[in-house]
Motif scaffolding. Structure first.
Motif, PDB file in Angstrom:
ATOM      1  N   ALA A 101     106.638  68.828 108.498  1.00  0.00           N
ATOM      2  CA  ALA A 101     106.238  67.826 107.509  1.00  0.00           C
ATOM      3  C   ALA A 101     104.765  67.979 107.127  1.00  0.00           C
ATOM      4  O   ALA A 101     103.927  68.423 107.923  1.00  0.00           O
ATOM      5  N   HIS A 102     104.457  67.610 105.904  1.00  0.00           N
ATOM      6  CA  HIS A 102     103.076  67.551 105.428  1.00  0.00           C
ATOM      7  C   HIS A 102     102.280  66.589 106.316  1.00  0.00           C
ATOM      8  O   HIS A 102     102.805  65.579 106.782  1.00  0.00           O
ATOM      9  N   THR A 103     100.998  66.880 106.527  1.00  0.00           N
ATOM     10  CA  THR A 103     100.215  66.046 107.459  1.00  0.00           C
ATOM     11  C   THR A 103     100.006  64.623 106.946  1.00  0.00           C
ATOM     12  O   THR A 103      99.792  63.710 107.748  1.00  0.00           O
ATOM     13  N   LEU A 104     100.048  64.412 105.629  1.00  0.00           N
ATOM     14  CA  LEU A 104      99.878  63.053 105.111  1.00  0.00           C
ATOM     15  C   LEU A 104     101.168  62.244 105.201  1.00  0.00           C
ATOM     16  O   LEU A 104     101.157  61.036 104.953  1.00  0.00           O
ATOM     17  N   TYR A 105     102.269  62.909 105.570  1.00  0.00           N
ATOM     18  CA  TYR A 105     103.545  62.207 105.695  1.00  0.00           C
ATOM     19  C   TYR A 105     104.055  62.212 107.132  1.00  0.00           C
ATOM     20  O   TYR A 105     104.593  61.214 107.607  1.00  0.00           O
ATOM     21  N   GLY A 106     103.903  63.309 107.832  1.00  0.00           N
ATOM     22  CA  GLY A 106     104.367  63.415 109.212  1.00  0.00           C
ATOM     23  C   GLY A 106     103.355  62.850 110.199  1.00  0.00           C
ATOM     24  O   GLY A 106     102.281  62.372 109.823  1.00  0.00           O
ATOM     25  N   GLU A 107     103.695  62.928 111.469  1.00  0.00           N
ATOM     26  CA  GLU A 107     102.830  62.432 112.539  1.00  0.00           C
ATOM     27  C   GLU A 107     102.180  63.610 113.255  1.00  0.00           C
ATOM     28  O   GLU A 107     102.877  64.485 113.784  1.00  0.00           O
ATOM     29  N   TYR A 108     100.855  63.614 113.285  1.00  0.00           N
ATOM     30  CA  TYR A 108     100.108  64.691 113.926  1.00  0.00           C
ATOM     31  C   TYR A 108      98.957  64.109 114.746  1.00  0.00           C
ATOM     32  O   TYR A 108      98.462  63.021 114.447  1.00  0.00           O
ATOM     33  N   PRO A 109      98.486  64.844 115.756  1.00  0.00           N
ATOM     34  CA  PRO A 109      97.364  64.345 116.573  1.00  0.00           C
ATOM     35  C   PRO A 109      96.091  64.192 115.736  1.00  0.00           C
ATOM     36  O   PRO A 109      95.849  64.961 114.793  1.00  0.00           O
ATOM     37  N   GLU A 110      95.277  63.199 116.107  1.00  0.00           N
ATOM     38  CA  GLU A 110      93.992  63.003 115.442  1.00  0.00           C
ATOM     39  C   GLU A 110      93.014  64.099 115.846  1.00  0.00           C
ATOM     40  O   GLU A 110      93.086  64.653 116.946  1.00  0.00           O
ATOM     41  N   LYS A 111      92.077  64.395 114.949  1.00  0.00           N
ATOM     42  CA  LYS A 111      91.030  65.374 115.240  1.00  0.00           C
ATOM     43  C   LYS A 111      90.132  64.865 116.378  1.00  0.00           C
ATOM     44  O   LYS A 111      89.662  63.734 116.337  1.00  0.00           O
ATOM     45  N   ILE A 112      89.919  65.704 117.371  1.00  0.00           N
ATOM     46  CA  ILE A 112      88.976  65.398 118.447  1.00  0.00           C
ATOM     47  C   ILE A 112      87.570  65.633 117.898  1.00  0.00           C
ATOM     48  O   ILE A 112      87.246  66.747 117.472  1.00  0.00           O
ATOM     49  N   PRO A 113      86.716  64.617 117.865  1.00  0.00           N
ATOM     50  CA  PRO A 113      85.393  64.773 117.229  1.00  0.00           C
ATOM     51  C   PRO A 113      84.548  65.846 117.912  1.00  0.00           C
ATOM     52  O   PRO A 113      84.582  66.010 119.131  1.00  0.00           O
ATOM     53  N   GLU A 114      83.791  66.556 117.089  1.00  0.00           N
ATOM     54  CA  GLU A 114      82.828  67.545 117.569  1.00  0.00           C
ATOM     55  C   GLU A 114      81.526  67.359 116.813  1.00  0.00           C
ATOM     56  O   GLU A 114      81.497  66.754 115.740  1.00  0.00           O
ATOM     57  N   ASP A 115      80.452  67.948 117.338  1.00  0.00           N
ATOM     58  CA  ASP A 115      79.196  67.989 116.594  1.00  0.00           C
ATOM     59  C   ASP A 115      79.382  68.871 115.377  1.00  0.00           C
ATOM     60  O   ASP A 115      80.007  69.936 115.458  1.00  0.00           O
ATOM     61  N   GLU A 116      78.851  68.455 114.229  1.00  0.00           N
ATOM     62  CA  GLU A 116      79.045  69.230 113.011  1.00  0.00           C
ATOM     63  C   GLU A 116      78.172  70.480 112.974  1.00  0.00           C
ATOM     64  O   GLU A 116      78.428  71.398 112.193  1.00  0.00           O
ATOM     65  N   ILE A 117      77.136  70.526 113.793  1.00  0.00           N
ATOM     66  CA  ILE A 117      76.275  71.704 113.904  1.00  0.00           C
ATOM     67  C   ILE A 117      76.312  72.150 115.352  1.00  0.00           C
ATOM     68  O   ILE A 117      76.036  71.361 116.263  1.00  0.00           O
ATOM     69  N   LYS A 118      76.656  73.412 115.587  1.00  0.00           N
ATOM     70  CA  LYS A 118      76.788  73.917 116.946  1.00  0.00           C
ATOM     71  C   LYS A 118      75.454  74.420 117.478  1.00  0.00           C
ATOM     72  O   LYS A 118      74.695  75.060 116.738  1.00  0.00           O
ATOM     73  N   PRO A 119      75.139  74.152 118.735  1.00  0.00           N
ATOM     74  CA  PRO A 119      73.887  74.679 119.316  1.00  0.00           C
ATOM     75  C   PRO A 119      73.907  76.195 119.307  1.00  0.00           C
ATOM     76  O   PRO A 119      74.913  76.822 119.633  1.00  0.00           O
ATOM     77  N   MET A 120      72.799  76.790 118.926  1.00  0.00           N
ATOM     78  CA  MET A 120      72.737  78.243 118.798  1.00  0.00           C
ATOM     79  C   MET A 120      71.965  78.904 119.939  1.00  0.00           C
ATOM     80  O   MET A 120      71.788  80.100 119.951  1.00  0.00           O
ATOM     81  N   ASP A 121      71.486  78.103 120.891  1.00  0.00           N
ATOM     82  CA  ASP A 121      70.666  78.678 121.957  1.00  0.00           C
ATOM     83  C   ASP A 121      71.381  78.655 123.297  1.00  0.00           C
ATOM     84  O   ASP A 121      70.760  78.825 124.339  1.00  0.00           O
ATOM     85  N   THR A 122      72.713  78.433 123.271  1.00  0.00           N
ATOM     86  CA  THR A 122      73.467  78.431 124.521  1.00  0.00           C
ATOM     87  C   THR A 122      73.474  79.829 125.114  1.00  0.00           C
ATOM     88  O   THR A 122      73.684  80.810 124.413  1.00  0.00           O
ATOM     89  N   SER A 123      73.237  79.933 126.395  1.00  0.00           N
ATOM     90  CA  SER A 123      73.165  81.231 127.060  1.00  0.00           C
ATOM     91  C   SER A 123      74.470  81.998 126.864  1.00  0.00           C
ATOM     92  O   SER A 123      75.554  81.491 127.111  1.00  0.00           O
ATOM     93  N   GLY A 124      74.326  83.241 126.388  1.00  0.00           N
ATOM     94  CA  GLY A 124      75.500  84.105 126.251  1.00  0.00           C
ATOM     95  C   GLY A 124      76.282  83.899 124.972  1.00  0.00           C
ATOM     96  O   GLY A 124      77.239  84.625 124.727  1.00  0.00           O
TER      97      GLY A 124
END
Length: 421
Positions: free
Chosen positions: A132-155
Protein backbone atom coordinates in the motif's frame (compact mmCIF):
# COMPACT_ATOMS: atom_id res chain seq x y z
CA UNK A 1 -10.74 -2.47 -3.48
CA UNK A 2 -12.79 -5.43 -4.73
CA UNK A 3 -14.16 -6.01 -8.23
CA UNK A 4 -17.75 -5.07 -7.34
CA UNK A 5 -16.70 -1.69 -5.91
CA UNK A 6 -14.47 -1.06 -8.94
CA UNK A 7 -17.36 -1.75 -11.32
CA UNK A 8 -19.57 0.52 -9.26
CA UNK A 9 -16.85 3.16 -9.32
CA UNK A 10 -16.62 2.86 -13.11
CA UNK A 11 -20.38 3.38 -13.40
CA UNK A 12 -20.81 6.13 -10.82
CA UNK A 13 -17.56 8.01 -11.36
CA UNK A 14 -16.08 8.30 -14.86
CA UNK A 15 -12.60 9.09 -13.47
CA UNK A 16 -9.80 7.30 -15.31
CA UNK A 17 -6.05 7.06 -15.21
CA UNK A 18 -3.64 6.27 -18.01
CA UNK A 19 -1.33 3.25 -18.07
CA UNK A 20 1.95 3.12 -19.97
CA UNK A 21 3.66 -0.27 -19.66
CA UNK A 22 6.89 -1.44 -21.22
CA UNK A 23 8.72 -4.74 -21.01
CA UNK A 24 12.50 -5.12 -20.94
CA UNK A 25 14.88 -8.04 -20.73
CA UNK A 26 17.13 -8.19 -17.68
CA UNK A 27 19.97 -8.66 -20.17
CA UNK A 28 21.22 -5.18 -21.11
CA UNK A 29 17.78 -3.57 -20.82
CA UNK A 30 16.72 -4.69 -24.31
CA UNK A 31 13.02 -4.22 -25.15
CA UNK A 32 10.97 -7.41 -25.40
CA UNK A 33 8.73 -7.50 -28.47
CA UNK A 34 5.51 -9.51 -28.73
CA UNK A 35 5.23 -10.15 -24.99
CA UNK A 36 1.69 -10.89 -23.82
CA UNK A 37 0.30 -8.53 -21.15
CA UNK A 38 -2.92 -9.41 -19.33
CA UNK A 39 -4.49 -6.71 -17.15
CA UNK A 40 -6.98 -7.47 -14.39
CA UNK A 41 -8.28 -5.96 -11.16
CA UNK A 42 -6.04 -7.03 -8.30
CA UNK A 43 -9.12 -8.06 -6.33
CA UNK A 44 -10.03 -10.52 -9.10
CA UNK A 45 -6.79 -11.40 -10.95
CA UNK A 46 -8.39 -14.19 -13.00
CA UNK A 47 -10.89 -11.83 -14.65
CA UNK A 48 -8.87 -10.32 -17.50
CA UNK A 49 -10.13 -6.90 -18.63
CA UNK A 50 -7.44 -6.20 -21.27
CA UNK A 51 -4.93 -8.35 -23.16
CA UNK A 52 -2.35 -6.69 -25.39
CA UNK A 53 1.06 -7.33 -26.97
CA UNK A 54 4.22 -5.27 -26.81
CA UNK A 55 5.64 -3.58 -29.91
CA UNK A 56 9.25 -3.44 -31.11
CA UNK A 57 10.05 -0.98 -28.31
CA UNK A 58 8.63 -3.32 -25.67
CA UNK A 59 5.65 -1.00 -25.17
CA UNK A 60 1.92 -1.62 -25.12
CA UNK A 61 -0.59 0.98 -26.40
CA UNK A 62 -1.67 3.51 -23.76
CA UNK A 63 -4.71 2.23 -21.89
CA UNK A 64 -7.32 4.15 -19.90
CA UNK A 65 -8.35 2.39 -16.69
CA UNK A 66 -11.06 3.21 -14.12
CA UNK A 67 -9.85 4.99 -10.98
CA UNK A 68 -11.49 6.42 -7.83
CA UNK A 69 -12.68 10.05 -7.74
CA UNK A 70 -9.92 12.67 -7.81
CA UNK A 71 -10.98 14.19 -4.48
CA UNK A 72 -9.93 11.04 -2.62
CA UNK A 73 -6.25 11.95 -3.19
CA UNK A 74 -6.69 15.67 -2.50
CA UNK A 75 -7.35 15.41 1.24
CA UNK A 76 -6.94 12.66 3.87
CA UNK A 77 -9.73 10.15 3.37
CA UNK A 78 -10.85 6.76 4.58
CA UNK A 79 -11.29 5.78 0.93
CA UNK A 80 -8.42 4.36 -1.09
CA UNK A 81 -7.58 7.04 -3.67
CA UNK A 82 -6.12 4.69 -6.28
CA UNK A 83 -7.30 1.52 -8.00
CA UNK A 84 -5.09 -1.57 -7.93
CA UNK A 85 -4.37 -3.65 -11.01
CA UNK A 86 -2.50 -6.86 -11.74
CA UNK A 87 -0.31 -7.37 -14.81
CA UNK A 88 0.57 -10.87 -16.02
CA UNK A 89 3.38 -10.79 -18.54
CA UNK A 90 4.67 -13.72 -20.56
CA UNK A 91 7.03 -14.29 -23.46
CA UNK A 92 8.54 -17.51 -24.74
CA UNK A 93 12.09 -17.92 -23.46
CA UNK A 94 11.47 -15.83 -20.32
CA UNK A 95 10.09 -16.51 -16.87
CA UNK A 96 6.49 -15.32 -16.50
CA UNK A 97 6.05 -12.17 -14.40
CA UNK A 98 3.09 -11.17 -12.21
CA UNK A 99 2.89 -7.62 -10.82
CA UNK A 100 -0.05 -7.07 -8.47
CA UNK A 101 -1.13 -3.95 -6.63
CA UNK A 102 -0.04 -1.47 -9.33
CA UNK A 103 -1.63 1.92 -8.60
CA UNK A 104 -3.80 3.88 -11.04
CA UNK A 105 -4.72 7.41 -9.98
CA UNK A 106 -7.33 9.52 -11.79
CA UNK A 107 -6.05 12.16 -14.24
CA UNK A 108 -2.51 10.78 -13.91
CA UNK A 109 -0.28 8.64 -16.10
CA UNK A 110 1.15 5.54 -14.44
CA UNK A 111 4.36 4.12 -15.93
CA UNK A 112 5.04 0.44 -15.28
CA UNK A 113 8.45 -1.01 -16.08
CA UNK A 114 8.43 -4.80 -16.26
CA UNK A 115 11.71 -6.71 -16.42
CA UNK A 116 11.70 -10.31 -17.65
CA UNK A 117 14.45 -12.76 -16.80
CA UNK A 118 15.59 -15.48 -19.21
CA UNK A 119 13.74 -18.69 -18.42
CA UNK A 120 15.39 -20.62 -15.60
CA UNK A 121 13.11 -23.66 -15.79
CA UNK A 122 9.79 -24.58 -17.42
CA UNK A 123 6.90 -22.97 -15.54
CA UNK A 124 9.13 -20.60 -13.55
CA UNK A 125 7.70 -17.18 -12.74
CA UNK A 126 8.35 -14.11 -10.63
CA UNK A 127 5.63 -12.61 -8.44
CA UNK A 128 5.91 -8.93 -7.41
CA UNK A 129 3.36 -7.62 -4.90
CA UNK A 130 3.22 -3.84 -4.51
CA UNK A 131 2.38 -2.83 -0.91
CA UNK A 132 0.00 0.00 0.00
CA UNK A 133 0.96 3.63 -0.55
CA UNK A 134 2.43 5.17 2.62
CA UNK A 135 -0.33 7.80 2.84
CA UNK A 136 -2.94 5.02 2.87
CA UNK A 137 -1.28 2.01 4.49
CA UNK A 138 0.24 1.64 7.95
CA UNK A 139 4.00 2.10 8.26
CA UNK A 140 6.43 2.80 11.13
CA UNK A 141 7.14 6.43 11.99
CA UNK A 142 10.52 7.92 11.12
CA UNK A 143 13.00 7.66 13.99
CA UNK A 144 14.30 11.24 14.40
CA UNK A 145 17.92 11.99 13.57
CA UNK A 146 20.09 15.10 13.51
CA UNK A 147 19.69 16.78 10.13
CA UNK A 148 23.44 17.48 9.94
CA UNK A 149 25.81 14.61 10.67
CA UNK A 150 29.01 15.18 12.68
CA UNK A 151 32.00 15.07 10.36
CA UNK A 152 34.76 14.70 12.95
CA UNK A 153 33.84 11.25 14.28
CA UNK A 154 36.93 9.06 14.47
CA UNK A 155 37.20 6.75 11.48
CA UNK A 156 34.24 8.23 9.61
CA UNK A 157 34.57 8.18 5.83
CA UNK A 158 32.80 10.88 3.82
CA UNK A 159 33.01 12.03 0.24
CA UNK A 160 35.02 15.16 -0.53
CA UNK A 161 32.17 16.74 -2.51
CA UNK A 162 28.51 16.15 -3.29
CA UNK A 163 28.21 13.68 -6.18
CA UNK A 164 25.04 12.35 -7.78
CA UNK A 165 25.61 8.58 -7.76
CA UNK A 166 24.85 6.39 -10.73
CA UNK A 167 23.35 3.73 -8.47
CA UNK A 168 22.23 3.42 -4.87
CA UNK A 169 22.13 0.06 -3.14
CA UNK A 170 18.74 -0.31 -1.44
CA UNK A 171 18.41 -2.75 1.46
CA UNK A 172 14.77 -3.87 1.23
CA UNK A 173 14.10 -3.97 4.97
CA UNK A 174 15.40 -2.55 8.25
CA UNK A 175 19.20 -2.25 8.60
CA UNK A 176 19.58 -5.28 10.86
CA UNK A 177 17.39 -7.58 8.76
CA UNK A 178 19.99 -9.92 7.27
CA UNK A 179 17.30 -11.73 5.24
CA UNK A 180 16.35 -8.60 3.29
CA UNK A 181 17.55 -8.42 -0.31
CA UNK A 182 19.80 -5.66 -1.65
CA UNK A 183 18.93 -4.03 -4.99
CA UNK A 184 21.12 -1.91 -7.26
CA UNK A 185 18.85 0.94 -8.40
CA UNK A 186 19.61 3.89 -10.67
CA UNK A 187 19.55 7.05 -8.56
CA UNK A 188 16.82 8.79 -10.55
CA UNK A 189 14.73 5.61 -10.61
CA UNK A 190 15.08 5.33 -6.84
CA UNK A 191 13.86 8.91 -6.29
CA UNK A 192 10.92 8.42 -8.68
CA UNK A 193 9.96 5.19 -6.91
CA UNK A 194 10.07 6.74 -3.43
CA UNK A 195 8.15 9.86 -4.46
CA UNK A 196 5.48 7.72 -6.17
CA UNK A 197 5.24 5.63 -2.97
CA UNK A 198 5.01 8.56 -0.55
CA UNK A 199 3.05 11.38 -2.21
CA UNK A 200 0.23 11.46 -4.76
CA UNK A 201 0.96 12.32 -8.39
CA UNK A 202 -2.27 14.33 -8.52
CA UNK A 203 -0.84 17.01 -6.20
CA UNK A 204 0.36 20.47 -7.40
CA UNK A 205 3.69 20.49 -9.25
CA UNK A 206 5.36 22.73 -6.66
CA UNK A 207 4.28 20.36 -3.88
CA UNK A 208 5.82 17.49 -5.82
CA UNK A 209 8.99 19.56 -6.35
CA UNK A 210 9.31 20.31 -2.63
CA UNK A 211 8.88 16.65 -1.68
CA UNK A 212 11.26 15.44 -4.39
CA UNK A 213 13.91 17.91 -3.20
CA UNK A 214 13.50 16.67 0.37
CA UNK A 215 13.77 13.02 -0.73
CA UNK A 216 16.87 13.73 -2.85
CA UNK A 217 18.61 15.74 -0.15
CA UNK A 218 17.97 13.03 2.46
CA UNK A 219 19.27 10.37 0.06
CA UNK A 220 22.37 12.37 -0.86
CA UNK A 221 23.12 12.87 2.83
CA UNK A 222 23.21 9.07 3.17
CA UNK A 223 25.50 8.90 0.11
CA UNK A 224 27.76 11.80 1.15
CA UNK A 225 28.28 10.63 4.72
CA UNK A 226 28.50 6.92 3.76
CA UNK A 227 26.09 6.53 6.67
CA UNK A 228 25.44 2.80 6.51
CA UNK A 229 28.83 1.75 5.18
CA UNK A 230 30.43 3.45 8.17
CA UNK A 231 28.29 1.17 10.33
CA UNK A 232 29.60 -1.94 8.57
CA UNK A 233 26.77 -2.45 6.08
CA UNK A 234 27.15 -2.93 2.32
CA UNK A 235 24.24 -0.74 1.22
CA UNK A 236 23.46 2.93 0.73
CA UNK A 237 19.95 3.21 2.15
CA UNK A 238 17.05 1.06 3.38
CA UNK A 239 13.39 0.77 2.40
CA UNK A 240 12.23 1.09 6.01
CA UNK A 241 10.18 4.21 6.81
CA UNK A 242 11.53 4.08 10.37
CA UNK A 243 15.03 4.75 9.07
CA UNK A 244 14.78 6.13 5.54
CA UNK A 245 12.12 6.18 2.78
CA UNK A 246 9.64 3.67 1.43
CA UNK A 247 11.01 2.16 -1.75
CA UNK A 248 8.94 -0.62 -3.36
CA UNK A 249 10.55 -3.19 -5.65
CA UNK A 250 8.85 -3.37 -9.04
CA UNK A 251 6.22 -0.68 -8.46
CA UNK A 252 4.90 1.73 -11.09
CA UNK A 253 5.85 5.39 -11.04
CA UNK A 254 3.89 8.42 -12.30
CA UNK A 255 4.64 10.72 -15.22
CA UNK A 256 4.18 13.96 -13.25
CA UNK A 257 6.68 12.79 -10.63
CA UNK A 258 9.10 11.38 -13.22
CA UNK A 259 9.13 14.67 -15.13
CA UNK A 260 9.95 16.69 -12.03
CA UNK A 261 12.70 14.31 -10.89
CA UNK A 262 14.28 14.60 -14.36
CA UNK A 263 14.10 18.38 -14.00
CA UNK A 264 15.68 18.53 -10.53
CA UNK A 265 17.78 15.39 -10.10
CA UNK A 266 21.16 17.11 -9.56
CA UNK A 267 19.77 19.37 -6.79
CA UNK A 268 19.75 19.02 -3.01
CA UNK A 269 19.01 21.18 0.03
CA UNK A 270 21.68 22.96 2.03
CA UNK A 271 22.21 25.44 4.82
CA UNK A 272 24.85 28.21 4.87
CA UNK A 273 28.27 26.98 5.92
CA UNK A 274 27.28 23.29 5.77
CA UNK A 275 28.89 21.18 3.05
CA UNK A 276 26.72 18.08 3.34
CA UNK A 277 23.19 17.81 1.93
CA UNK A 278 20.65 18.28 4.71
CA UNK A 279 18.92 15.16 6.07
CA UNK A 280 15.43 16.52 5.37
CA UNK A 281 13.03 14.37 7.40
CA UNK A 282 9.25 14.60 7.09
CA UNK A 283 5.97 12.94 8.07
CA UNK A 284 2.41 12.88 6.74
CA UNK A 285 1.08 15.55 9.13
CA UNK A 286 -2.24 13.76 9.52
CA UNK A 287 -1.70 10.51 11.42
CA UNK A 288 1.78 11.59 12.57
CA UNK A 289 2.94 15.05 13.65
CA UNK A 290 6.57 16.18 13.35
CA UNK A 291 7.41 19.74 14.51
CA UNK A 292 10.18 21.42 12.46
CA UNK A 293 9.89 18.81 9.71
CA UNK A 294 7.90 19.08 6.51
CA UNK A 295 4.48 17.44 6.53
CA UNK A 296 3.30 15.94 3.26
CA UNK A 297 -0.31 17.03 3.58
CA UNK A 298 0.83 20.47 4.75
CA UNK A 299 3.02 20.78 1.65
CA UNK A 300 0.02 19.84 -0.48
CA UNK A 301 -2.14 22.61 1.00
CA UNK A 302 0.65 25.19 0.51
CA UNK A 303 0.97 24.07 -3.11
CA UNK A 304 -2.78 24.61 -3.50
CA UNK A 305 -2.23 28.21 -2.33
CA UNK A 306 0.42 28.86 -4.99
CA UNK A 307 3.55 28.57 -2.85
CA UNK A 308 6.76 27.79 -4.76
CA UNK A 309 8.84 24.75 -3.88
CA UNK A 310 11.42 26.71 -1.89
CA UNK A 311 8.66 28.65 -0.09
CA UNK A 312 7.06 25.35 0.92
CA UNK A 313 10.38 23.99 2.17
CA UNK A 314 11.27 27.16 4.11
CA UNK A 315 7.82 27.16 5.70
CA UNK A 316 8.79 23.90 7.44
CA UNK A 317 12.59 23.88 7.65
CA UNK A 318 13.27 27.59 8.15
CA UNK A 319 14.32 30.56 6.02
CA UNK A 320 17.97 29.52 5.78
CA UNK A 321 17.27 26.48 3.60
CA UNK A 322 18.60 26.73 0.05
CA UNK A 323 18.56 24.68 -3.15
CA UNK A 324 22.08 23.69 -4.23
CA UNK A 325 23.51 21.81 -7.21
CA UNK A 326 25.82 18.80 -7.08
CA UNK A 327 29.34 19.22 -8.45
CA UNK A 328 29.42 15.94 -10.33
CA UNK A 329 27.10 13.33 -11.83
CA UNK A 330 28.74 9.91 -11.93
CA UNK A 331 28.31 7.14 -14.47
CA UNK A 332 27.68 9.25 -17.57
CA UNK A 333 29.96 9.51 -20.62
CA UNK A 334 29.83 13.33 -20.83
CA UNK A 335 28.33 16.23 -18.93
CA UNK A 336 25.52 18.52 -20.02
CA UNK A 337 26.86 21.15 -22.46
CA UNK A 338 25.09 23.94 -20.60
CA UNK A 339 22.50 24.89 -23.21
CA UNK A 340 19.90 23.07 -25.33
CA UNK A 341 21.03 21.56 -28.63
CA UNK A 342 18.82 22.18 -31.66
CA UNK A 343 18.85 22.57 -35.43
CA UNK A 344 22.08 24.34 -36.40
CA UNK A 345 24.11 23.16 -33.41
CA UNK A 346 27.40 21.45 -34.26
CA UNK A 347 30.57 20.11 -32.74
CA UNK A 348 31.84 17.21 -30.64
CA UNK A 349 28.77 17.11 -28.38
CA UNK A 350 26.51 16.59 -31.40
CA UNK A 351 28.79 13.89 -32.75
CA UNK A 352 28.72 12.12 -29.41
CA UNK A 353 24.93 12.28 -29.22
CA UNK A 354 24.64 10.90 -32.76
CA UNK A 355 26.92 7.98 -31.86
CA UNK A 356 24.92 7.30 -28.70
CA UNK A 357 21.56 7.42 -30.50
CA UNK A 358 22.87 4.94 -33.07
CA UNK A 359 24.01 2.60 -30.29
CA UNK A 360 20.59 2.86 -28.63
CA UNK A 361 18.95 2.15 -32.03
CA UNK A 362 20.64 -1.26 -32.03
CA UNK A 363 18.38 -2.18 -29.09
CA UNK A 364 15.37 -0.04 -30.09
CA UNK A 365 14.78 -0.64 -33.82
CA UNK A 366 12.08 2.03 -34.07
CA UNK A 367 14.82 4.61 -33.50
CA UNK A 368 16.27 5.62 -36.90
CA UNK A 369 20.01 5.42 -37.55
CA UNK A 370 21.64 8.75 -38.43
CA UNK A 371 24.88 10.00 -39.93
CA UNK A 372 27.62 10.84 -37.42
CA UNK A 373 28.73 14.19 -38.82
CA UNK A 374 28.62 16.49 -35.80
CA UNK A 375 25.84 18.61 -37.32
CA UNK A 376 22.35 18.82 -35.78
CA UNK A 377 20.21 18.52 -38.91
CA UNK A 378 16.68 17.35 -39.64
CA UNK A 379 17.57 13.64 -39.40
CA UNK A 380 19.13 14.12 -35.98
CA UNK A 381 16.09 16.11 -34.88
CA UNK A 382 13.76 13.32 -36.03
CA UNK A 383 15.84 10.74 -34.14
CA UNK A 384 15.73 12.88 -31.01
CA UNK A 385 11.94 13.22 -31.31
CA UNK A 386 11.57 9.46 -31.66
CA UNK A 387 13.84 8.88 -28.66
CA UNK A 388 11.74 11.29 -26.61
CA UNK A 389 8.53 9.52 -27.64
CA UNK A 390 9.92 6.10 -26.71
CA UNK A 391 11.19 7.21 -23.31
CA UNK A 392 8.28 9.38 -22.23
CA UNK A 393 9.78 12.85 -22.72
CA UNK A 394 8.12 15.81 -24.47
CA UNK A 395 8.75 15.19 -28.19
CA UNK A 396 10.27 18.58 -29.04
CA UNK A 397 13.27 17.36 -31.04
CA UNK A 398 15.43 19.60 -28.86
CA UNK A 399 18.08 18.06 -26.58
CA UNK A 400 17.31 19.82 -23.33
CA UNK A 401 18.68 18.97 -19.89
CA UNK A 402 16.31 16.06 -19.26
CA UNK A 403 16.78 14.59 -22.75
CA UNK A 404 20.58 14.84 -22.54
CA UNK A 405 20.81 12.83 -19.34
CA UNK A 406 18.17 10.32 -20.46
CA UNK A 407 20.23 9.63 -23.60
CA UNK A 408 23.34 9.22 -21.44
CA UNK A 409 21.67 6.76 -19.07
CA UNK A 410 19.94 4.69 -21.76
CA UNK A 411 23.19 4.53 -23.72
CA UNK A 412 25.04 3.23 -20.67
CA UNK A 413 22.23 0.75 -20.01
CA UNK A 414 22.20 -0.80 -23.49
CA UNK A 415 25.98 -0.88 -23.97
CA UNK A 416 27.08 -2.04 -20.53
CA UNK A 417 28.48 -5.56 -20.67
CA UNK A 418 26.95 -6.70 -17.38
CA UNK A 419 24.06 -4.79 -15.85
CA UNK A 420 23.96 -4.46 -12.06
CA UNK A 421 20.69 -6.18 -11.22
Amino acid sequence: MNTASLKSMQTDHPDEGTLQLYVLSSIRNQPVEDASVQISYTGNPDSVIEEVKTDANGMIPEIQLPAPPLEYSMAPSEYQPYAEYTFRISKEGFDDLDISGAEILPDATAIQRAVLSPQAAPGAFEDIVIPAHTLYGEYPEKIPEDEIKPMDTSGEIVLSRVVIPEYVVVHDGSPNDSTAKDYYVRYRDYIKNVASSEIYATWPDNTIRANVLAIMSFTLNRVYTEWYRNKGYDFTITSSTAFDHKWMHGRNIFESISRIVDELFDNYLSRPGVRQPILTQYCDGQRVQCPNWMTQWGSKYLGDQGYSAIEILRNFYGSNMYINTAEEISGIPASWPGQPLDIGSSGSKIRQIQEQLNAIANAYPALPKISVDGVFGENTQNAVKKFQQIFGLPATGIIDYSTWYEIQEIYVGVTRIAELV
